[in-house]
Design an enzyme around this catalytic site. Sequence first.
Site, mmCIF file in Angstrom:
data_model
loop_
_atom_site.group_PDB
_atom_site.id
_atom_site.type_symbol
_atom_site.label_atom_id
_atom_site.label_comp_id
_atom_site.label_asym_id
_atom_site.label_seq_id
_atom_site.Cartn_x
_atom_site.Cartn_y
_atom_site.Cartn_z
ATOM 1 N N ASP A 1 0.856 -1.179 0.000
ATOM 2 C CA ASP A 1 0.000 0.000 0.000
ATOM 3 C C ASP A 1 0.896 1.235 0.000
ATOM 4 O O ASP A 1 1.839 1.313 0.790
ATOM 5 C CB ASP A 1 -0.875 -0.005 1.270
ATOM 6 N N ASP B 1 -3.101 4.617 -2.277
ATOM 7 C CA ASP B 1 -4.174 5.084 -1.417
ATOM 8 C C ASP B 1 -4.607 6.514 -1.755
ATOM 9 O O ASP B 1 -3.768 7.418 -1.872
ATOM 10 C CB ASP B 1 -3.653 5.040 0.031
ATOM 11 N N HIS C 1 -11.400 -3.485 2.763
ATOM 12 C CA HIS C 1 -11.344 -3.188 4.199
ATOM 13 C C HIS C 1 -12.149 -1.945 4.576
ATOM 14 O O HIS C 1 -12.254 -1.629 5.755
ATOM 15 C CB HIS C 1 -9.884 -3.013 4.618
HETATM 16 C C1 GLC Z 1 -8.161 4.922 1.933
HETATM 17 C C2 GLC Z 1 -8.023 3.633 2.704
HETATM 18 C C3 GLC Z 1 -8.679 3.801 4.033
HETATM 19 C C4 GLC Z 1 -7.985 4.913 4.777
HETATM 20 C C5 GLC Z 1 -7.948 6.191 3.948
HETATM 21 C C6 GLC Z 1 -6.966 7.154 4.518
HETATM 22 O O1 GLC Z 1 -9.466 5.209 1.599
HETATM 23 O O2 GLC Z 1 -8.535 2.569 1.972
HETATM 24 O O3 GLC Z 1 -8.680 2.618 4.782
HETATM 25 O O4 GLC Z 1 -8.649 5.155 5.977
HETATM 26 O O5 GLC Z 1 -7.561 5.974 2.626
HETATM 27 O O6 GLC Z 1 -5.651 6.707 4.318
#
Ligand code: GLC
Length: 575
Positions: free
Chosen positions: A114, A214, A344
Amino acid sequence: MARRDSDVTAQCASTAIDRRWWKEAVVYQVYPRSFNDSNGDGIGDIRGVTEKADYLDALGVDVVWLCPVYDSPNDDNGYDIRDYRSILDEFGTMADWEALLSTLHDRDIRLIMDLVVNHTSAEHEWFRRSRRREEGYEDYYYWRDGSPDEPPNNWDSIFGGPAWTYDDEREQWYLHLFHETQPDLNWRTPAVREDVKEMVRWWLEKGIDGFRMDAINFLSKTEGLPDGDPEAFLTGAEHYSHGPRIHEYLQELHDDVLADYDAMTAGEMGLTTVEQAASYLEDGGGGLDMVFQFNHMDIDAGEGGSWTGEGWGEWSLTDLKDVMTRCQKELAEPHWDAVFLGNHDNPRIVSRFGDDEDYREESAKLIATFLLTLRGTPYIYQGEEIGMTNDVFTGLDELDDPMTIGHVEDALASGEIDSFDDVADAVNYRSRDHARTPMQWTDGENAGFTDGDPWFRTNANAADINVAAARAGEDSVWHHYRRLVELRHDEETLVYGDYELLLPEDERVYAYTRTLGDETILVVLNWSADETTFDAQGTVVDTADATMLLGNYDDAPEDPAGAEFRPYEAVVYRL
Ligand code: GLC
Ligand code: CA
């Protein structure tokens, strides 16, 4: 793993196919905290993933996407990174991570990490330096003057509350689109971009096979950070989603680093249209390999998508067909989609799109059939392969997700609701916590996830729904996933074939073909709890010589046209 080995454009029948390993792959997403605990401290860890390498191999997946395992204070379960180059103690050591990489590679499973670079943790060294106005770090984040009781603009945080927090040390406000402990990096500052590039290269040199990026369409903000539309559901979003310099930043990252590797990139694109998402795949637009866009995930959002709004969970099959078909067409070659229904951040797919009570197994298999026969790279989220379901939360203290908690607290504070009960339905429909209950391995204590005290509750239905039971039964959801993965590997048509929707108006049957050269595969999904006729008469497909490749009942109608399909029956035919 060898680089550039599969970057070949081959000729097949009359169609030129742009073959890439990541188009042919099935990805499995691991949320490490909830996957498998190897040392009894109640927290899933890297060794826990390594222990399950044979499990993943048996399922047949080609790539693991590992959610963040970097050093982090864990305010957003690792999406708040304190140090990009080290591993969170709770998850293990860099040596553990290296062992995971080689264990997966030994089984021909690739590993993608990630990449969280819209923001860091407030505990990251860059933020600590920036807060002290250390030379060179002053503009690493978005700092603004202003009186401590008046944020510099009206933007909302995606996690509830304002997108600004006043910092007493620097005596300025800083911007955070997410939690207050996740300050946004200022990508306008060239040194930020250089630091990120160096870090990306560092991981690629360690031998990883790519990144899931992300919140990647949020990196560029409108110059001057003007107020957003106060009526919008998320005020300010028009100034950071798909911002003015986003393509330039991503193209720079691509050209300076990613272009040197045969690594895949999958960009998470919240709040974009399908067209906008596609633009990131273009040369000049960022050159990403595929996008996660969410248009199909919004079909069941209640009024305006607000947490307290009504109507959560209402969706129609024709809406799903409509939006999916648009994605399948617009993100077809030369573009590419990441196909997912859960992750998730979302509820469990069988609870959301299927029937987790009366037809849990049938509908989980139907959804799997859909996921694995569409065009684009399919992503299986941990637990989907055994049909894990949503849990039931009865109070704020049972939740962990800062997004859900933030929005519920907001609604309580503003007087919009009087108690948790007023939003219990919405929370139980959509909380990110559903996806984060521990993976259910056995019917034993804590579902076999840990020998200790699990960090988060385990769904009580683990007694029935668990990996051990699912692998023991030949007809289980798990074996269905395994067969679908195998089918996708065997049938190039399922990877590269064109998608055509049949019967767009049908409220119960979702049927489509995938065609490559003179090969056609037909997928018939009775997305309902009723017996339903597949009204294929009048469509262009000739089903007379259909042969079944895979179905979710013991048998299937021989000639599907005009035949009755049972509740949630899902059949793949070769025509
Ligand atoms: C993305 C991730 C999520 C996280 C957000 C901030 O949407 O999938 O889980 O909270 O970014 O990093
Ligand atoms: Ca552990």
